[in-house]
Structure formats: C-alpha cells, structure tokens
Write an enzyme that holds these catalytic residues in place. Structure first.
Site, short mmCIF file in Angstrom:
data_model
loop_
_atom_site.label_atom_id
_atom_site.label_comp_id
_atom_site.label_asym_id
_atom_site.label_seq_id
_atom_site.Cartn_x
_atom_site.Cartn_y
_atom_site.Cartn_z
CG HIS A 68 2.48 4.41 9.25
ND1 HIS A 68 2.33 3.32 8.42
CD2 HIS A 68 2.88 5.43 8.45
CE1 HIS A 68 2.62 3.67 7.18
NE2 HIS A 68 2.97 4.94 7.16
CG HIS B 175 6.59 7.83 6.10
ND1 HIS B 175 6.70 7.35 4.81
CD2 HIS B 175 5.29 7.65 6.46
CE1 HIS B 175 5.52 6.92 4.40
NE2 HIS B 175 4.65 7.08 5.39
CE1 TYR C 25 -0.24 11.86 4.21
CE2 TYR C 25 -0.76 12.25 1.90
CZ TYR C 25 -0.94 11.54 3.07
OH TYR C 25 -1.84 10.49 3.09
CG HIS D 283 2.40 6.68 -2.02
ND1 HIS D 283 1.44 7.48 -2.59
CD2 HIS D 283 1.95 6.37 -0.76
CE1 HIS D 283 0.45 7.66 -1.72
NE2 HIS D 283 0.73 7.00 -0.62
NE ARG E 262 -1.23 2.50 2.82
CZ ARG E 262 -0.65 3.57 3.36
NH1 ARG E 262 -0.48 4.66 2.65
NH2 ARG E 262 -0.21 3.55 4.60
CG ASP E 263 3.42 4.19 2.90
OD1 ASP E 263 3.75 5.03 2.05
OD2 ASP E 263 3.23 4.47 4.10
#
Length: 333
Positions: A194, A196, A285, A17, A13-14
């Site tokens: 979660h 990044h 983001y 991108h 999913r991520d």
C-alpha cells in the site's frame, strides 16, 4: 514473480480522509457500482481510520459507516467490500456488525512494531469467514528484520495476506524491494503493498513491490487518499498491463467511475503540495495532514514546521493530539 495480481481500491476508505469523512450513501453506491463493473476484486469502505474511527479525535463521519458498507455491498455482484480495523479504534463487535452489513474482507492494521495487538481480531476475521489481512503501517520506521518478525506474527495468527504499508509515503523503491523480498522469502502467505504519493514515488514503489513478489496491490481512483493520495488505480491498471501483469480489470468502466463519480466529489485536487511533500520527507503519517492544517490555522503557525517537528518526535497514528501540542508550542510569546 507472478503475473497475476489482486487489486484493492481504497478510494472509499483512504479517500475518506481527503473528503473529511463526508461520503454519502449515494456517492459510495455509485463508486461501488463502477468498481463492480470494472471487475475490481476488493474495495475498502469505512472511516479513514477504520471501523469505529468516527470520533472527535479522528474526525466525525457525515454518515454511519455501516450504512455506507450496506450501500456498497447492495450493488456488488462480483466485487467484495473490505474494511479496515485498527485495534484500539475498532472492536471485535464493530467487525461483526460490518460483516452483517456485507463486508467480506478485513484488514487488521497495526503500527509496524505492534502486530501482537491484532491476534484476536485476525482470529475473529478467520472465524467469520472473511479474507483476513495483516496491515503493517508506517513500515519505513522499522528495519527489515523487525518487519519480518512482525509479519510472521500476523501469519501465525491466521493472516492470509500481510501488507507492507508506506503510510507516510516516505519509502523509495529500494526500500520497498528490500522489505517485500524479505517477506516473500520468510512467509508462506501472500504479500501486499500500500503506497502513498507524498514523494511522488507511489507508482514506482508499486512496480518495485510487484517485481519483488507482492501479489496484492492497493490503489485509489484519482489517487484520492490521505496526504498526496495513493497510487492512482486507473493509471496503475494501465501501467501494470503494459508491463505484462494480469489485473483482470476492465479499464473503461474504471475510468468512467474515476471521472464521473470520484472527481466531482473531491474537495481539492489530489496533488503533491508543499505540506504533503513534508509528510514524506519527515516520515509523518499521511492522515496527519488535515489535522496539521487545522492546527496551523488555529494557532497561526506554519503547518510545515508542525509536520517537521512531528516527524522528529516519531509520532504514529493515534497520536493526533500531539499535533495540537506541537502547534501550540510554536506560538511565539
């Protein structure tokens, strides 16, 4: 603190991108087989922006996401497929279709101050028998008190887990500790985190989260995800086991899947570039990165300056059109 953790892999999913939403059914099925063999409890499958995300605004998917969910679910005997739903992008109908395709968990994601838009989607998730999660995105943009108030709304709607989501990769370990600790004290449901890796803090932040009481933790194989990617699942498993946490994951099949399935499909190495570093510094983001690169090329401007301006504007997911407006404004007349 608990020593039992539930890991969720977001590569499918991520990571969408990072590969410009070009996953094929064969790739998804191969990754799902590996995650299932490794005993990963949940893994996410959808467009990078969740159910219904395939669009000109967010990027068109190469394959129908329902087919990808079906492909993943068809090879799972123990692992379960999760989907992301952002109200306003995905609909209740999209969620019902995803369940028909095999989804067993929904993560309903909102901006950190907008949990109230998710009430009907959380409630539907429970009605459909899904493991239902509230996902507070861009959590660096709100105070601890605000996050607690928003998380309580998610819990009141029926969320079984509430996530602190560092969508911009902007947090430092003390930021994570404060937020997770506050939620642990205020909520009865489980807490997730979660990360990044835009500031190279993903692993440190993940450790801070579990030490503060988070029991659901996200990762992605080979760190495949938006921006500089996420906490690397296979590394996270090894590190957490060394720290004495029980993940229930068989590391070898996970390593094999990361090496033989994920690595060959990556369009570029998942690393901290100059621009992904700016994402974390400016609090932008993470999924904005590829849009900023495209806009910079289109208008002949510096993508880093686009991202810095976007950060000052405090733009959030759903405002991708602002990227192109900023890029155009940077063109010297």
């Amino acid at each position: 603190m608990t020593n039992k953790l539930t890991l969720l892999d977001v590569s499918l999913r991520d990571g969408s991108h990072s590969v410009r939403h070009a996953f094929t059914e064969a790739q998804v099925q191969a990754a799902a087989q590996g995650l299932n063999a490794a005993g990963v409890p949940y893994f996410e499958v959808s467009h990078g922006d969740g159910l219904g995300g395939s669009s000109l605004q967010y990027g068109l998917s190469a394959k129908n996401e329902l087919k990808l969910i079906e492909a993943a679910a068809s090879v799972c005997t123990t692992s379960k497929v999760a989907v992301l739903l952002i109200p306003g992008i995905g609909t209740k109908y999209d969620l019902q279709q995803a369940v028909s395709a095999g989804a067993k968990m929904v993560r309903v994601a909102t901006h950190v101050t907008e949990a109230d838009v998710a009430a009907q989607h959380i409630q539907l998730g429970r009605e459909l028998g899904l493991k239902t999660v509230g996902f507070l995105m861009m959590a660096h943009m709100a105070s601890v008190e605000t996050i607690v108030a928003q998380a309580k709304r998610f819990e009141s709607y029926g969320a079984e887990v509430v996530y602190v989501t560092d969508s911009a990769g902007a947090m430092l370990p003390q930021d994570v500790t404060e937020r997770i600790t506050a939620l642990r004290e205020a909520l009865s449901c489980e807490i997730g985190f979660h990360a990044h890796n835009n500031l190279s803090m993903a692993m440190a932040n993940t450790i801070a989260a579990v030490e503060a009481g988070a029991t659901y933790i996200d990762g992605s194989m080979r760190a495949l995800g938006a921006g500089a990617g996420n906490t690397q699942t296979e590394v996270m498993v090894a590190v957490l086991e060394k720290l004495g946490y029980h993940t229930g994951i068989d590391l070898y099949p996970l390593l094999d899947t990361a090496t033989n399935v994920i690595a060959p499909l990556m369009q570029q190495p998942q690393e901290i570039t100059a621009s992904s570093l700016i994402l974390g510094k400016a609090g932008v983001y993470s999924s904005f990165l590829l849009h900023a690169q495209k806009a910079a090329q289109q208008f002949g401007v510096d993508e880093r300056e686009i991202l810095m301006r976007i950060g000052k504007l405090k733009a959030v997911g759903g405002q991708e059109d602002v990227i192109y407006e900023v890029a155009q404004s940077l063109v010297k007349v």
